[in-house]
Scaffold this motif. Structure first.
Motif, PDB file in Angstrom:
ATOM      1  N   ALA A 111     -11.230  -7.443   6.805  1.00 46.70           N
ATOM      2  CA  ALA A 111     -11.590  -8.387   5.749  1.00 46.70           C
ATOM      3  C   ALA A 111     -12.612  -9.404   6.253  1.00 46.70           C
ATOM      4  O   ALA A 111     -13.554  -9.769   5.533  1.00 46.70           O
ATOM      5  CB  ALA A 111     -10.339  -9.097   5.233  1.00 46.70           C
ATOM      6  N   ALA A 112     -12.436  -9.874   7.487  1.00 45.07           N
ATOM      7  CA  ALA A 112     -13.380 -10.832   8.057  1.00 45.07           C
ATOM      8  C   ALA A 112     -14.761 -10.204   8.228  1.00 45.07           C
ATOM      9  O   ALA A 112     -15.786 -10.847   7.965  1.00 45.07           O
ATOM     10  CB  ALA A 112     -12.858 -11.340   9.400  1.00 45.07           C
ATOM     11  N   ALA A 113     -14.799  -8.949   8.673  1.00 47.29           N
ATOM     12  CA  ALA A 113     -16.078  -8.258   8.830  1.00 47.29           C
ATOM     13  C   ALA A 113     -16.798  -8.148   7.486  1.00 47.29           C
ATOM     14  O   ALA A 113     -18.010  -8.359   7.396  1.00 47.29           O
ATOM     15  CB  ALA A 113     -15.857  -6.874   9.430  1.00 47.29           C
ATOM     16  N   ARG A 114     -16.033  -7.838   6.424  1.00 45.34           N
ATOM     17  CA  ARG A 114     -16.643  -7.754   5.089  1.00 45.34           C
ATOM     18  C   ARG A 114     -17.128  -9.125   4.617  1.00 45.34           C
ATOM     19  O   ARG A 114     -18.232  -9.263   4.097  1.00 45.34           O
ATOM     20  CB  ARG A 114     -15.632  -7.190   4.085  1.00 45.34           C
ATOM     21  N   GLU A 115     -16.282 -10.139   4.808  1.00 51.61           N
ATOM     22  CA  GLU A 115     -16.606 -11.466   4.285  1.00 51.61           C
ATOM     23  C   GLU A 115     -17.822 -12.076   4.957  1.00 51.61           C
ATOM     24  O   GLU A 115     -18.679 -12.688   4.295  1.00 51.61           O
ATOM     25  CB  GLU A 115     -15.408 -12.404   4.464  1.00 51.61           C
ATOM     26  N   LEU A 206      -7.952   5.034   9.039  1.00 52.19           N
ATOM     27  CA  LEU A 206      -9.290   5.591   8.863  1.00 52.19           C
ATOM     28  C   LEU A 206      -9.275   6.871   8.050  1.00 52.19           C
ATOM     29  O   LEU A 206     -10.120   7.084   7.176  1.00 52.19           O
ATOM     30  CB  LEU A 206      -9.921   5.868  10.229  1.00 52.19           C
ATOM     31  N   ALA A 207      -8.336   7.752   8.359  1.00 50.91           N
ATOM     32  CA  ALA A 207      -8.311   9.067   7.722  1.00 50.91           C
ATOM     33  C   ALA A 207      -7.968   8.985   6.239  1.00 50.91           C
ATOM     34  O   ALA A 207      -8.521   9.746   5.427  1.00 50.91           O
ATOM     35  CB  ALA A 207      -7.312   9.974   8.435  1.00 50.91           C
ATOM     36  N   PHE A 208      -7.066   8.049   5.883  1.00 52.93           N
ATOM     37  CA  PHE A 208      -6.542   8.031   4.524  1.00 52.93           C
ATOM     38  C   PHE A 208      -6.909   6.770   3.741  1.00 52.93           C
ATOM     39  O   PHE A 208      -6.434   6.574   2.625  1.00 52.93           O
ATOM     40  CB  PHE A 208      -5.017   8.194   4.556  1.00 52.93           C
ATOM     41  N   HIS A 209      -7.738   5.894   4.351  1.00 50.64           N
ATOM     42  CA  HIS A 209      -8.229   4.696   3.664  1.00 50.64           C
ATOM     43  C   HIS A 209      -7.070   3.902   3.061  1.00 50.64           C
ATOM     44  O   HIS A 209      -7.114   3.459   1.913  1.00 50.64           O
ATOM     45  CB  HIS A 209      -9.238   5.088   2.574  1.00 50.64           C
ATOM     46  N   THR A 210      -6.056   3.735   3.868  1.00 43.74           N
ATOM     47  CA  THR A 210      -4.846   3.064   3.389  1.00 43.74           C
ATOM     48  C   THR A 210      -4.278   2.172   4.497  1.00 43.74           C
ATOM     49  O   THR A 210      -4.411   2.510   5.680  1.00 43.74           O
ATOM     50  CB  THR A 210      -3.808   4.121   2.926  1.00 43.74           C
ATOM     51  N   PRO A 211      -3.695   1.037   4.178  1.00 45.12           N
ATOM     52  CA  PRO A 211      -3.167   0.160   5.225  1.00 45.12           C
ATOM     53  C   PRO A 211      -1.976   0.795   5.942  1.00 45.12           C
ATOM     54  O   PRO A 211      -1.005   1.196   5.302  1.00 45.12           O
ATOM     55  CB  PRO A 211      -2.730  -1.094   4.455  1.00 45.12           C
ATOM     56  N   VAL A 333     -12.528   0.153   4.234  1.00 50.45           N
ATOM     57  CA  VAL A 333     -12.012  -0.248   2.929  1.00 50.45           C
ATOM     58  C   VAL A 333     -10.737   0.555   2.681  1.00 50.45           C
ATOM     59  O   VAL A 333     -10.787   1.766   2.489  1.00 50.45           O
ATOM     60  CB  VAL A 333     -13.024   0.010   1.799  1.00 50.45           C
ATOM     61  N   THR A 334      -9.614  -0.118   2.721  1.00 51.74           N
ATOM     62  CA  THR A 334      -8.330   0.571   2.541  1.00 51.74           C
ATOM     63  C   THR A 334      -7.948   0.561   1.065  1.00 51.74           C
ATOM     64  O   THR A 334      -6.904   0.051   0.671  1.00 51.74           O
ATOM     65  CB  THR A 334      -7.242  -0.089   3.405  1.00 51.74           C
ATOM     66  N   LEU A 338      -2.009   4.017  -0.209  1.00 53.85           N
ATOM     67  CA  LEU A 338      -0.923   4.983  -0.358  1.00 53.85           C
ATOM     68  C   LEU A 338       0.319   4.485   0.380  1.00 53.85           C
ATOM     69  O   LEU A 338       0.205   3.880   1.455  1.00 53.85           O
ATOM     70  CB  LEU A 338      -1.341   6.341   0.202  1.00 53.85           C
ATOM     71  N   PRO A 339       1.498   4.736  -0.146  1.00 55.76           N
ATOM     72  CA  PRO A 339       2.710   4.323   0.571  1.00 55.76           C
ATOM     73  C   PRO A 339       2.924   5.170   1.818  1.00 55.76           C
ATOM     74  O   PRO A 339       2.582   6.358   1.837  1.00 55.76           O
ATOM     75  CB  PRO A 339       3.823   4.571  -0.452  1.00 55.76           C
ATOM     76  N   VAL A 340       3.456   4.549   2.854  1.00 59.28           N
ATOM     77  CA  VAL A 340       3.845   5.284   4.054  1.00 59.28           C
ATOM     78  C   VAL A 340       5.291   5.726   3.850  1.00 59.28           C
ATOM     79  O   VAL A 340       6.198   4.899   3.714  1.00 59.28           O
ATOM     80  CB  VAL A 340       3.715   4.423   5.319  1.00 59.28           C
ATOM     81  N   LEU A 341       5.504   7.029   3.822  1.00 56.87           N
ATOM     82  CA  LEU A 341       6.821   7.569   3.487  1.00 56.87           C
ATOM     83  C   LEU A 341       7.792   7.453   4.660  1.00 56.87           C
ATOM     84  O   LEU A 341       7.378   7.568   5.824  1.00 56.87           O
ATOM     85  CB  LEU A 341       6.686   9.035   3.073  1.00 56.87           C
ATOM     86  N   PRO A 342       9.071   7.246   4.382  1.00 61.52           N
ATOM     87  CA  PRO A 342      10.060   7.200   5.470  1.00 61.52           C
ATOM     88  C   PRO A 342      10.191   8.558   6.133  1.00 61.52           C
ATOM     89  O   PRO A 342       9.917   9.602   5.525  1.00 61.52           O
ATOM     90  CB  PRO A 342      11.356   6.800   4.753  1.00 61.52           C
TER      91      PRO A 342
END
Length: 429
Positions: A111-115, A206-211, A333-334, A338-342
């Protein structure tokens, strides 16, 4: 440029900058000059380092007007995070090798890099000199990555390789890894899977653009891997490896947009025919499976001062070129979120080795416990030894929760004297 940290990696970066100054200047278009090096103590002997560059005031260094690039190799969460954020806030580009910070709070840095319009490069954070993150960030950004599977910790790979090829016990192999410098005096981060889990989190982001953070990663280390596990793998013409696995879990209709993502680290058996099985010693290797590109494999030295410094220098040249051109590199950009499944929902296979009473009805009773959890058995092998027998069961793919529940029930059967080995099976899809 400013360098934060002057340990094994930092001193190697300085050496390469000095020895390759002319070439690097030609590649970038301007000289790369070290304006200062932040260290914790000034009284340590640092051969080849100009003492006049050293300072303990890292905060002042990263905000100096004559510094436009910052390289962070001190590691840890703080003060690394605050220093990198301050650098980007003042318009400076940042190169880091800090996997722990990226895995814990990468979102804040992105976020800082984008801002602030700053570059943030971190190739050295995963798999040392292996060019892995940049292909995910750039080359494959137009593709749909389904899975990332690999060996991302050289210490554990060395230990498991010694156990497989030389019959060494875990403790013996660990001591040898420490003697050779592959393992730290305190090897917890490696052998308990923390290092690999941090890298898996970065790869999944990186692979899934998700946090994804390290806390989201299901983690198991190798301290419980036994001679029985290694022997069982050999009998299956397989080998035990500590794997980092990141994959999209498709919807029920098969769409890969995804029900979510599964991110996990654990020791598993893989067939000796699989390319990862041949990765020996302290080397790393990672498979990336994408919809259009197919399967790609990245292999090389995953740790050490020189390989890590090579990755840092590659990033340094990239951000310096961007600076000269007045451009900037990619920013994460995440958006997918997507949810991280248990782990219980992850579909896996199991290898289970049981010491059982050698009498009629044993196999049927064991098979019934698998059936109770709706786990299908792929193969069974039984060998008698007097009044005892060894029973080996390999399952088909099933939810990990069901497999775990089955093993729990097997422990409670009177006919089962010992559950000698339980291990997941990967790599034969």
């Amino acid at each position: 440029m400013a360098l934060l940290g002057c340990g094994v990696v930092g001193s190697e970066v300085v050496r390469l900058l000095r020895e390759q100054a002319a070439d690097l200047s030609a590649r970038v278009g301007v000289p790369l000059e070290v304006a200062g090096i932040a260290v914790r103590r000034l009284d340590r002997d640092r051969a080849g380092i100009d003492p006049g560059l050293l300072t303990t005031d890292a905060q002042s260094l990263v905000t100096r007007d004559d510094v436009d690039l910052v390289v962070e190799v001190i590691g840890g969460i703080e003060p690394a995070r605050s220093l990198m954020l301050e650098a980007m806030k003042t318009g400076k580009s940042v190169v880091t090798a800090n996997k722990a910070l990226l895995a814990e709070d990468g979102e804040t840095l992105f976020a800082a890099a984008r801002e602030y319009g700053a570059d943030l490069y971190y190739e050295a954070a995963v798999a040392g000199a292996i060019p892995l993150l940049r292909p995910l960030r750039e080359s494959l950004v137009g593709d749909h990555v389904h899975r990332v599977l690999g060996i991302v910790n050289g210490t554990t790979n060395y230990i498991l390789d010694q156990m497989d090829t030389h019959g060494a016990g875990f403790n013996e192999a660990l001591e040898e890894a420490q003697a050779l410098g592959y393992a730290e005096a305190d090897p917890t981060a490696d052998v308990e899977g923390f290092d690999a889990a941090a890298k898996a989190a970065i790869l999944a982001q990186l692979a899934f653009h998700t946090p994804v953070t390290a806390a989201d990663v299901h983690r198991e280390g190798i301290t419980e891997v036994t001679a029985a596990d290694v022997s069982g793998a050999k009998e299956m013409d397989s080998v035990v490896k500590l794997l980092a696995i990141c994959e999209r879990v498709p919807d029920e209709d098969g769409r890969n947009g995804g029900r979510g993502v599964s991110v996990r680290v654990y020791p598993a058996m893989i067939p000796r025919s699989h390319p990862l099985a041949s990765v020996r010693g302290a080397f790393n290797a990672v498979f990336v499976e994408a919809e259009s590109a197919g399967s790609l494999m990245f292999y090389g030295a995953g740790a050490g001062g020189a390989p890590t410094a090579s990755a840092v220098l590659g990033d340094l040249v990239a951000v310096a070129r961007n600076r000269v051109a007045g451009s900037r590199g990619p920013v994460e950009v995440t958006y997918a979120k997507l949810p991280v499944l248990p782990m219980g929902e992850t579909i896996t296979r199991y290898y289970v080795q049981l010491d059982v009473a050698d009498r009629s009805g044993v196999l049927a009773a064991v098979a019934e416990e698998f059936a109770r959890q709706d786990v299908s058995i792929q193969a069974v092998r039984q060998e008698g030894r007097g009044d005892e027998a060894q029973l080996v069961v390999v399952t088909h793919r099933a939810p990990d929760a069901a497999l775990s529940a089955t093993v729990d029930r097997l422990h409670k059967l009177d006919i089962v004297r010992e559950v000698a080995s339980v291990m997941r099976v990967e790599g034969d899809e």
